[in-house]
Design an enzyme around this catalytic site. Structure first.
Site, short mmCIF file in Angstrom:
data_model
loop_
_atom_site.label_atom_id
_atom_site.label_comp_id
_atom_site.label_asym_id
_atom_site.label_seq_id
_atom_site.Cartn_x
_atom_site.Cartn_y
_atom_site.Cartn_z
N GLU A 43 -8.92 29.45 -16.15
CA GLU A 43 -7.69 29.60 -16.93
C GLU A 43 -6.62 30.21 -16.02
OE1 GLU A 43 -7.91 32.04 -20.47
OE2 GLU A 43 -5.97 31.33 -21.16
N GLU A 46 -13.28 33.90 -21.41
CA GLU A 46 -14.13 33.42 -22.51
C GLU A 46 -14.79 32.07 -22.26
OE1 GLU A 46 -10.69 33.69 -22.62
OE2 GLU A 46 -9.81 32.00 -23.69
N GLU A 86 -13.71 38.44 -26.13
CA GLU A 86 -14.17 37.21 -25.48
C GLU A 86 -15.13 36.45 -26.39
OE1 GLU A 86 -12.38 36.58 -23.04
OE2 GLU A 86 -11.69 38.62 -22.69
N1 0A1 Z 1 -8.25 34.29 -21.64
C1 0A1 Z 1 -8.61 35.57 -21.11
C2 0A1 Z 1 -7.65 36.15 -20.17
C3 0A1 Z 1 -7.52 35.55 -18.84
C4 0A1 Z 1 -6.40 34.81 -18.55
C5 0A1 Z 1 -6.18 34.33 -17.29
C6 0A1 Z 1 -7.11 34.60 -16.35
O1 0A1 Z 1 -6.90 34.18 -15.08
C7 0A1 Z 1 -5.66 33.86 -14.70
C8 0A1 Z 1 -8.25 35.31 -16.63
C9 0A1 Z 1 -8.45 35.76 -17.89
C10 0A1 Z 1 -8.63 36.57 -22.24
O2 0A1 Z 1 -7.79 36.51 -23.11
O3 0A1 Z 1 -9.47 37.44 -22.24
ZN ZN Z 2 -8.09 36.36 -24.92
#
Ligand code: 0A1
Ligand code: ZN
Length: 880
Positions: free
Chosen positions: A129, A272, A306
């Site tokens: 992500e 996640e 998560e």
């Molecule tokens: N989706 C994850 C947060 C997250 C977003 C970006 C990342 O890399 C750029 C890593 C983690 C969450 O909301 O926990």
């Molecule tokens: Zn999140």
């Protein structure tokens, strides 16, 4: 540089993809200096795209990849049959359905951006992500392309005995040359950003969960062997989360196995990925000796967050990155309610509202302000913000408030049912809420499209002869970049009225349902609305925005007497705390303007009453006794005068400490008794309050208190108490250099092998008003335990320093220059971290002229650098 000419991407330009990818078969051959990735993709034309006969060319995303070979339906394509450009691979398409086989070579060992496949402490791991998958293979790396993934991981058996990917393991075996493989299959369609792979020499703790329909799920948490004893709390938290999501949302886990892996090098908190969450080790590992209460609670919240994404994010994902708050705002709301149920609900609300008001309000007032659903971006990584997450959570909370818990649950059921297996939008979420409840949220949608923090201005008038109390609520919202004028918001405003005895009055007014209630949520939609409350025997005192019912600022002309009254009588713990904060802000702001004045005695007395109040819950008492933070004072100031804020706050703290030294010491002693460590709410409340008292004792004009600090430091049986004492020793009013040196050295010796505790050792020094000079921070960067490739270390040391109002802002610009140097250097290594650490500079316009000009200069120097990443480019250009 990700893009020759950084390009702005607009929500309004969204178009569905030309092709879908029905299945994705990946094979990873992992070696010591590179990895070979073979992707076999079953492609299908999107029939909804009108292409007028000719099939559109396929444009795949890809970055930093060596293309080894490309086959279409078994036939190798020569280099003149496709085009490779920066960031894309374009090829012609001849059939509406076809198979692609793409082989790429990548170099995880050299990947310092920590996006895509990289190495951390000798293990392979991924972070995809938002747009990291394109650093693994050519793909349609966008969240609306959902595919069924199968992943075969091949690596040396000796070095990487554990091979993990999403889903369930379906095959494994040994190969030549001491290599082995495991194949994983994830039956649920998912976008590429949820892909994950891990290969390493890891151990795991294992447990089980029986779901509500009776299925057995294996739970595993993986870490390096020396940390294996620190996984229990995360495991307990995971099981609580699984149960809670079944009970509160009716959501059951869907695979046979759920895994968490702890890694040291990670750009964010955790991720996640379907069935294989990857966590920053700081958000998983805990033992009483190495983790504070705050860390225990953070771990519980992040594990839950998560896990909850499995439904709010994975089963129902986002159509495009502008919809990020669809999964993040909703999931933060879910984890906040979970934490409230597991711990003190009142304190959780205070902490969340406090973070929002301090940091998100600042974001909303700054150059990067954006709605929770942004309309454009250059680099999506810059939009993982407090606005998208925390304000997004508040927006979901307001829907919950307006609908009520039962209708809200009907809404989420409908949302999950309608969109399971789909990539949805914020609009889909709101529509499901409307359809399930019948509540009209038309105007409420403005929260999704408008940036900025609304202000509600409340005025009132009492008519003694009729007993009528007129309360007028007016709303406005300041302009934000690109949004000059705002439409009124639909704002739920929690309200109660207190009479002269501090009792809540029945709320009898026209237009308010269920007359006679003593607490009400007013549904404000107009620019100005007046309510006339009948039958008031004297002028009531309003308790406004109870439980922080909306992410807005409230202006009401409370006198100090009013605030003291609310501190004592309000039944809403958030508003009791807020009254205390308001009084603190008034007293400190007065000293910021006139430093020679005496500290407001009314404030000192009011704090004394809080210390002595036998009825007050310990957890809330601890929060009430914390003066507004420097950051929150800065946020509320018209013009930020850093040194004056630090001095004024310190003076107020010292005055409270001196006036109530006996009571504080008595309370401290009462709470200082031996007990086994348990991260339970009641114990945490006692420790927090005890350490708040310790903080005041360290601010007293009494050199003997050092003895007490040293004792608590030495005798502590858990990290919460030791860390609190360490902070107090470092910044005590009567500092003893030798003691400071001794405890810092002792702390280092005890914990030098624990990377997460060492982060804190760096932070405690760089954020210290006493120690944290630019020179000290530079010296710490050279320390053997400092790892410049670790985002945690960088955040601890540099983040600690930029929070340090005394030294960051008052070194004649040396602090800003230091930060600019770090940003320029880091941008080559890890653009995401570079753009995050530079954020404090972007607030330059709010500082007093001496600081502001120098901050701007530092930003200009960054801007002048060639080949900036899109991350830093966007932030620097928007803030100048
Ligand atoms: N989706 C994850 C947060 C997250 C977003 C970006 C990342 O890399 C750029 C890593 C983690 C969450 O909301 O926990
Ligand atoms: Zn999140």
């Amino acid at each position: 540089m990700k893009d020759a000419q950084p390009r702005t991407i607009y929500l309004k330009d969204y178009q569905a993809p030309d092709y879908w990818i029905d299945t994705t078969h990946l094979t990873f051959d992992l070696y010591e200096d590179h990895a070979l990735v073979t992707a076999v993709l079953q492609m299908r034309l999107n029939d909804d795209i009108g292409c007028g006969g000719a099939l559109p060319a396929l444009v795949l995303h890809g970055e930093e990849l060596d293309l080894v070979s490309l086959h279409r339906d078994g036939e190798e394509l020569e280099s003149d049959q496709f085009q490779l450009a920066k960031g894309t691979l374009t090829l012609p398409v001849e059939q509406p359905r076809f198979q692609l086989q793409i082989v790429t070579r990548i170099r995880p060992q050299e990947n310092t951006s920590l996006e895509g496949l990289y190495k951390s402490n000798g293990m392979f791991c991924t972070q995809c992500e938002a747009e990291g998958f394109r650093k693994i293979t050519y793909y349609l790396d966008r969240p609306d392309v959902m595919s069924v993934f199968t992943t075969k991981v091949i690596a040396s058996q000796a070095r990487y005995p554990v091979l993990l990917a999403n889903g369930n393991a379906i095959d494994q075996g040994e190969l030549e040359n001491d290599r082995h493989y495991v194949t994983w299959e994830d039956p649920f369609k998912k976008p590429s950003y949820l892909f994950a792979l891990v290969a390493g020499d890891l151990e795991c703790v294992e447990d089980h969960f029986t779901t509500m329909s009776g299925r057995d799920v294996t739970l595993r948490i993986f870490t390096e062997s020396h940390n294996i004893h620190k996984c229990d709390h995360a495991m307990v938290s995971l099981k609580k989360s699984m149960k809670w999501d079944e009970e509160v949302y009716g959501r059951e886990y869907d695979l046979d196995i759920f895994m968490i892996v702890a890694v040291d090098h990670f750009n964010m908190g955790a991720m996640e990925n379907k069935g294989l969450n990857i966590f920053n080790s700081s958000c998983v590992l805990a033992s009483p000796e190495t983790a504070t209460d705050a860390t225990y609670q953070r771990i519980e919240a992040i594990v839950a967050h998560e896990y909850f994404h499995n439904w709010s994010g994975n089963r129902v994902t986002c159509r495009d990155w502008f919809q990020l708050s669809l999964k993040e705002g909703f999931t933060v709301f879910r984890d906040a309610e979970f934490s409230a149920d597991m711990n003190s609900r009142g304190v959780k609300r205070i902490q969340d509202a406090s973070l929002l008001r301090t940091a998100q309000f600042a974001e909303d007032a700054g150059p990067m302000a954006h709605p929770i659903r942004p309309e454009s971006f250059i680099e999506i990584s810059n939009f993982y913000t407090l606005t998208v997450y925390e304000k997004g959570c508040e927006v979901v909370r307001m829907i919950h408030t307006l609908l009520g818990a039962d209708q809200f649950r009907k809404g989420t059921d409908l949302y999950f049912e309608r969109h399971d297996g789909e990539a949805a939008t914020c609009e889909d979420f709101v529509k499901a809420m409307e359809d399930a409840s019948g509540v009209d949220l038309t105007q409420f949608r403005n929260w999704y499209s408008q940036a900025g923090t609304p202000v509600i201005t409340v005025t009132d008038r009492y008519e003694a002869d009729t007993g009528d109390y007129h309360l007028t609520i007016a709303q406005s919202c300041p302009a934000t970049p690109g949004q000059e004028h705002k439409q009124p918001f639909h704002i739920p405003v929690g309200l109660a009225l207190l009479d002269e005895q501090g009792e809540l009055l029945p709320l009898n007014a026209e237009g308010i349902h269920a007359e006679g209630d003593k607490e009400k949520v007013l549904s404000i939609k107009q620019t100005e609305e007046t309510f006339v409350f009948k039958g008031c025997k004297s002028k009531p005192l309003p308790s406004l925005l109870r439980n922080f019912s909306a992410p807005v600022r409230v202006r009401y002309d409370y006198s100090k007497d009013d605030l003291v009254f609310l501190m004592k009588h309000d039944t809403d713990s958030f508003n009791r705390w807020d009254a205390c904060q308001r009084l603190g802000v008034m007293a400190i702001e007065q000293l910021v303007e006139q430093s020679e004045q005496a500290v407001d005695p009314q404030l000192v007395d009011a704090f004394g009453a809080v210390i002595a109040d036998p009825e007050l819950d310990f957890a809330v008492k601890a929060e009430m006794l914390c003066l507004p933070s420097e950051a929150s004072l800065a946020e509320q100031a018209e013009v930020i005068k850093p040194l004056a804020i630090v001095a004024a706050r310190k003076k107020v703290k010292q005055a409270i400490a001196e006036a109530h030294s006996e009571a504080l010491l008595a309370l401290y002693n009462e709470l200082s008794y031996e007990r086994d460590y348990r991260p339970e709410a009641t114990d945490i409340a006692e420790r927090t309050l005890k350490n708040v008292c310790l903080g005041y004792l360290a601010a007293e004009d009494d050199a003997e208190c050092l003895q007490r600090l040293a004792e608590q430091y030495n005798d502590a049986s858990n990290m919460t108490d030791r860390r609190a004492a360490l902070g107090c020793v470092v910044d005590a009013r009567h500092r003893d250099e030798r003691l400071v040196e001794r405890v810092l050295t002792d702390f280092y010796d005890r914990y030098k092998d624990d990377a997460n505790v060492m982060d804190d050792w760096f932070a405690v020094q760089s954020s210290s008003a006493e120690l944290g000079t630019v020179e000290k921070v530079k010296a710490l960067m050279q320390h053997d335990s400092f790892d410049p490739t670790s985002p945690n270390k960088l955040r601890a040391l540099i983040g600690g320093f930029t929070r340090n109002m005394t030294h960051f802002h008052t070194a004649g610009g040396a602090g800003y220059e230091f930060l600019a140097d770090r940003v320029i250097e880091l941008d080559k290594q890890n653009p995401q971290v570079a753009s995050r650490v530079m954020m404090p500079l972007t607030r330059w316009k709010k500082f007093e002229p001496a600081a502001s000009g120098l901050m701007k200069k530092a930003l200009q120097r960054i801007k002048a650098v060639h080949d900036l990443s899109t991350d830093v480019y966007e932030v620097v250009n928007k803030s100048l």
